[in-house]
Design a protein around this motif. Sequence first.
Motif, PDB file in Angstrom:
ATOM      1  N   ARG A 290       0.834  -1.194   0.000  1.00  0.00           N
ATOM      2  CA  ARG A 290       0.000   0.000   0.000  1.00  0.00           C
ATOM      3  C   ARG A 290       0.876   1.254   0.000  1.00  0.00           C
ATOM      4  NH1 ARG A 290       0.307  -1.606   5.250  1.00  0.00           N
ATOM      5  NH2 ARG A 290       0.426   0.045   6.804  1.00  0.00           N
ATOM      6  N   SER A 291       0.245   2.365  -0.203  1.00  0.00           N
ATOM      7  CA  SER A 291       0.928   3.647  -0.265  1.00  0.00           C
ATOM      8  C   SER A 291       1.634   3.968   1.056  1.00  0.00           C
ATOM      9  CB  SER A 291      -0.099   4.735  -0.574  1.00  0.00           C
ATOM     10  OG  SER A 291       0.509   5.990  -0.659  1.00  0.00           O
ATOM     11  N   GLY A 292       2.863   4.469   0.947  1.00  0.00           N
ATOM     12  CA  GLY A 292       3.581   4.947   2.126  1.00  0.00           C
ATOM     13  C   GLY A 292       4.380   3.922   2.897  1.00  0.00           C
TER      14      GLY A 292
END
Length: 63
Positions: free
Chosen positions: A6-8
């Motif tokens: 996922r993002s980040g």
Amino acid sequence: MIFIGRSGVGKTHLPIGLVIEACQQGVRTLFINCHELILRLRVAQEKQNLKRVMHRYKRYESC
């Protein structure tokens, strides 16, 4: 290597560090995101030169 998540979570940060280290050790490297790779391969296929483009990517070392 392919990093998925996922993002980040560091999907870009980790491979950049690996590529820098590999370059310092003289390893031929390529850093490209999956979206860009797929676009390049699609264009190559449309232009009837997919085999040549795949040969170019094979020149990079694999682990």
